[in-house]
Design a protein around this motif. Sequence first.
Motif, PDB file in Angstrom:
ATOM      1  N   TYR A  24      43.219  45.990  47.245  1.00  0.00           N
ATOM      2  CA  TYR A  24      42.476  44.919  46.589  1.00  0.00           C
ATOM      3  C   TYR A  24      43.316  44.302  45.473  1.00  0.00           C
ATOM      4  O   TYR A  24      43.455  43.097  45.374  1.00  0.00           O
ATOM      5  CB  TYR A  24      41.158  45.462  46.031  1.00  0.00           C
ATOM      6  N   PHE A  25      43.893  45.158  44.647  1.00  0.00           N
ATOM      7  CA  PHE A  25      44.677  44.658  43.521  1.00  0.00           C
ATOM      8  C   PHE A  25      45.985  44.029  43.975  1.00  0.00           C
ATOM      9  O   PHE A  25      46.463  43.080  43.372  1.00  0.00           O
ATOM     10  CB  PHE A  25      44.947  45.771  42.505  1.00  0.00           C
ATOM     11  N   SER A  26      46.561  44.542  45.043  1.00  0.00           N
ATOM     12  CA  SER A  26      47.839  44.031  45.514  1.00  0.00           C
ATOM     13  C   SER A  26      47.721  42.639  46.135  1.00  0.00           C
ATOM     14  O   SER A  26      48.604  41.812  45.977  1.00  0.00           O
ATOM     15  CB  SER A  26      48.439  44.979  46.554  1.00  0.00           C
ATOM     16  N   PHE A  27      46.629  42.396  46.850  1.00  0.00           N
ATOM     17  CA  PHE A  27      46.527  41.158  47.606  1.00  0.00           C
ATOM     18  C   PHE A  27      45.558  40.125  47.041  1.00  0.00           C
ATOM     19  O   PHE A  27      45.738  38.939  47.243  1.00  0.00           O
ATOM     20  CB  PHE A  27      46.117  41.454  49.054  1.00  0.00           C
ATOM     21  N   PHE A  28      44.518  40.557  46.362  1.00  0.00           N
ATOM     22  CA  PHE A  28      43.482  39.623  45.977  1.00  0.00           C
ATOM     23  C   PHE A  28      43.302  39.436  44.480  1.00  0.00           C
ATOM     24  O   PHE A  28      42.634  38.518  44.059  1.00  0.00           O
ATOM     25  CB  PHE A  28      42.125  40.070  46.564  1.00  0.00           C
ATOM     26  N   TYR A  29      43.847  40.294  43.695  1.00  0.00           N
ATOM     27  CA  TYR A  29      43.577  40.239  42.263  1.00  0.00           C
ATOM     28  C   TYR A  29      44.699  39.536  41.523  1.00  0.00           C
ATOM     29  O   TYR A  29      45.851  39.887  41.655  1.00  0.00           O
ATOM     30  CB  TYR A  29      43.385  41.644  41.693  1.00  0.00           C
ATOM     31  N   THR A  30      44.335  38.528  40.759  1.00  0.00           N
ATOM     32  CA  THR A  30      45.286  37.873  39.861  1.00  0.00           C
ATOM     33  C   THR A  30      44.683  37.902  38.472  1.00  0.00           C
ATOM     34  O   THR A  30      43.576  37.413  38.256  1.00  0.00           O
ATOM     35  CB  THR A  30      45.560  36.411  40.272  1.00  0.00           C
ATOM     36  N   PRO A  31      45.365  38.504  37.516  1.00  0.00           N
ATOM     37  CA  PRO A  31      44.792  38.605  36.171  1.00  0.00           C
ATOM     38  C   PRO A  31      44.599  37.240  35.539  1.00  0.00           C
ATOM     39  O   PRO A  31      45.465  36.381  35.618  1.00  0.00           O
ATOM     40  CB  PRO A  31      45.814  39.444  35.403  1.00  0.00           C
ATOM     41  N   LYS A  32      43.467  37.046  34.909  1.00  0.00           N
ATOM     42  CA  LYS A  32      43.148  35.769  34.268  1.00  0.00           C
ATOM     43  C   LYS A  32      43.261  35.856  32.759  1.00  0.00           C
ATOM     44  O   LYS A  32      43.313  34.852  32.095  1.00  0.00           O
ATOM     45  CB  LYS A  32      41.733  35.345  34.668  1.00  0.00           C
ATOM     46  N   SER A  33      43.262  37.060  32.237  1.00  0.00           N
ATOM     47  CA  SER A  33      43.356  37.207  30.793  1.00  0.00           C
ATOM     48  C   SER A  33      44.062  38.511  30.462  1.00  0.00           C
ATOM     49  O   SER A  33      44.287  39.342  31.321  1.00  0.00           O
ATOM     50  CB  SER A  33      41.960  37.187  30.168  1.00  0.00           C
ATOM     51  N   GLN A  34      44.364  38.683  29.204  1.00  0.00           N
ATOM     52  CA  GLN A  34      45.020  39.888  28.761  1.00  0.00           C
ATOM     53  C   GLN A  34      44.019  40.988  28.418  1.00  0.00           C
ATOM     54  O   GLN A  34      44.404  42.091  28.093  1.00  0.00           O
ATOM     55  CB  GLN A  34      45.893  39.575  27.528  1.00  0.00           C
ATOM     56  N   GLY A  35      42.736  40.699  28.480  1.00  0.00           N
ATOM     57  CA  GLY A  35      41.699  41.663  28.116  1.00  0.00           C
ATOM     58  C   GLY A  35      41.602  42.801  29.112  1.00  0.00           C
ATOM     59  O   GLY A  35      42.285  42.824  30.133  1.00  0.00           O
ATOM     60  N   PRO A  36      40.741  43.757  28.825  1.00  0.00           N
ATOM     61  CA  PRO A  36      40.582  44.895  29.726  1.00  0.00           C
ATOM     62  C   PRO A  36      40.026  44.448  31.076  1.00  0.00           C
ATOM     63  O   PRO A  36      39.187  43.559  31.143  1.00  0.00           O
ATOM     64  CB  PRO A  36      39.606  45.806  28.995  1.00  0.00           C
ATOM     65  N   ARG A  37      40.529  45.061  32.114  1.00  0.00           N
ATOM     66  CA  ARG A  37      40.083  44.719  33.467  1.00  0.00           C
ATOM     67  C   ARG A  37      39.169  45.827  33.970  1.00  0.00           C
ATOM     68  O   ARG A  37      39.503  46.998  33.919  1.00  0.00           O
ATOM     69  CB  ARG A  37      41.278  44.557  34.392  1.00  0.00           C
ATOM     70  N   VAL A  38      38.019  45.416  34.469  1.00  0.00           N
ATOM     71  CA  VAL A  38      37.027  46.345  34.992  1.00  0.00           C
ATOM     72  C   VAL A  38      36.651  45.883  36.394  1.00  0.00           C
ATOM     73  O   VAL A  38      36.439  44.691  36.630  1.00  0.00           O
ATOM     74  CB  VAL A  38      35.764  46.387  34.105  1.00  0.00           C
ATOM     75  N   ILE A  39      36.567  46.819  37.304  1.00  0.00           N
ATOM     76  CA  ILE A  39      36.122  46.510  38.654  1.00  0.00           C
ATOM     77  C   ILE A  39      34.938  47.406  38.972  1.00  0.00           C
ATOM     78  O   ILE A  39      34.960  48.600  38.711  1.00  0.00           O
ATOM     79  CB  ILE A  39      37.253  46.685  39.678  1.00  0.00           C
ATOM     80  N   LYS A  70      34.364  51.263  37.731  1.00  0.00           N
ATOM     81  CA  LYS A  70      33.003  51.731  37.472  1.00  0.00           C
ATOM     82  C   LYS A  70      32.240  51.689  38.785  1.00  0.00           C
ATOM     83  O   LYS A  70      32.339  50.723  39.540  1.00  0.00           O
ATOM     84  CB  LYS A  70      32.311  50.847  36.435  1.00  0.00           C
ATOM     85  N   THR A  71      31.487  52.736  39.032  1.00  0.00           N
ATOM     86  CA  THR A  71      30.684  52.771  40.252  1.00  0.00           C
ATOM     87  C   THR A  71      29.249  52.367  39.941  1.00  0.00           C
ATOM     88  O   THR A  71      28.725  52.645  38.867  1.00  0.00           O
ATOM     89  CB  THR A  71      30.684  54.171  40.893  1.00  0.00           C
ATOM     90  N   VAL A  72      28.648  51.706  40.891  1.00  0.00           N
ATOM     91  CA  VAL A  72      27.241  51.314  40.809  1.00  0.00           C
ATOM     92  C   VAL A  72      26.565  51.933  42.031  1.00  0.00           C
ATOM     93  O   VAL A  72      26.914  51.608  43.160  1.00  0.00           O
ATOM     94  CB  VAL A  72      27.086  49.773  40.828  1.00  0.00           C
ATOM     95  N   SER A  73      25.638  52.850  41.797  1.00  0.00           N
ATOM     96  CA  SER A  73      24.972  53.558  42.895  1.00  0.00           C
ATOM     97  C   SER A  73      23.733  52.812  43.362  1.00  0.00           C
ATOM     98  O   SER A  73      22.989  52.254  42.561  1.00  0.00           O
ATOM     99  CB  SER A  73      24.570  54.963  42.452  1.00  0.00           C
ATOM    100  N   PHE A  74      23.535  52.842  44.677  1.00  0.00           N
ATOM    101  CA  PHE A  74      22.380  52.196  45.298  1.00  0.00           C
ATOM    102  C   PHE A  74      21.659  53.205  46.177  1.00  0.00           C
ATOM    103  O   PHE A  74      22.272  54.137  46.694  1.00  0.00           O
ATOM    104  CB  PHE A  74      22.815  50.998  46.148  1.00  0.00           C
ATOM    105  N   ASP A  75      20.366  52.992  46.390  1.00  0.00           N
ATOM    106  CA  ASP A  75      19.569  53.882  47.230  1.00  0.00           C
ATOM    107  C   ASP A  75      19.432  53.370  48.657  1.00  0.00           C
ATOM    108  O   ASP A  75      19.201  54.143  49.569  1.00  0.00           O
ATOM    109  CB  ASP A  75      18.175  54.084  46.641  1.00  0.00           C
ATOM    110  N   GLY A  76      19.531  52.070  48.861  1.00  0.00           N
ATOM    111  CA  GLY A  76      19.334  51.495  50.190  1.00  0.00           C
ATOM    112  C   GLY A  76      20.636  51.037  50.815  1.00  0.00           C
ATOM    113  O   GLY A  76      21.585  50.666  50.127  1.00  0.00           O
ATOM    114  N   TYR A  77      20.669  51.054  52.130  1.00  0.00           N
ATOM    115  CA  TYR A  77      21.875  50.711  52.866  1.00  0.00           C
ATOM    116  C   TYR A  77      22.367  49.281  52.627  1.00  0.00           C
ATOM    117  O   TYR A  77      23.555  49.032  52.582  1.00  0.00           O
ATOM    118  CB  TYR A  77      21.642  50.887  54.372  1.00  0.00           C
ATOM    119  N   ASP A  78      21.456  48.336  52.535  1.00  0.00           N
ATOM    120  CA  ASP A  78      21.874  46.942  52.414  1.00  0.00           C
ATOM    121  C   ASP A  78      22.015  46.468  50.968  1.00  0.00           C
ATOM    122  O   ASP A  78      22.494  45.375  50.718  1.00  0.00           O
ATOM    123  CB  ASP A  78      20.915  46.024  53.168  1.00  0.00           C
ATOM    124  N   GLN A  79      21.644  47.282  50.002  1.00  0.00           N
ATOM    125  CA  GLN A  79      21.722  46.870  48.599  1.00  0.00           C
ATOM    126  C   GLN A  79      23.152  46.580  48.127  1.00  0.00           C
ATOM    127  O   GLN A  79      23.359  45.600  47.411  1.00  0.00           O
ATOM    128  CB  GLN A  79      21.064  47.909  47.701  1.00  0.00           C
TER     129      GLN A  79
END
Length: 122
Positions: A24-39, A70-79
């Motif tokens: 993801y970072f190699s092909f799609f991510y281009t930094p837009k600022s010098q601030g902290p990067r969170v995915i 950071k991970t975001v947990s979901f309970d349903g398959y399509d969420q």
Amino acid sequence: MRKRRYKNTLILSLFAIFILIAGYFSFFYTPKSQGPRVIKVGIVRANKADIAIWKNVAKKVKQKYHVTVKTVSFDGYDQPDKALKTGDVDLNAFQHYAFLNAWNKSNHGGISPIGQTYIAAI
């Protein structure tokens, strides 16, 4: 034998997730600022093993790319797909191609895979 298989699956899964995030970072991510990067990564019904994998992935990504995962947990398959479509998460670790294709078709989605990960029993 079961513990050995579980350990091998865990190691292979960790490697696959790391490759997914690195890709993801190699092909799609281009930094837009010098601030902290969170995915934010959407995951479904994380158990203790999943949480351990993601902690290890986050640590390696932080060290190598200076990015906080950071991970975001979901309970349903399509969420996670809904959250990805609306931009609430940046990546989605839950998926297989048949489910993704059906979800895109029924929800007018344009989600596409950027790598592979393991599919854990839910």
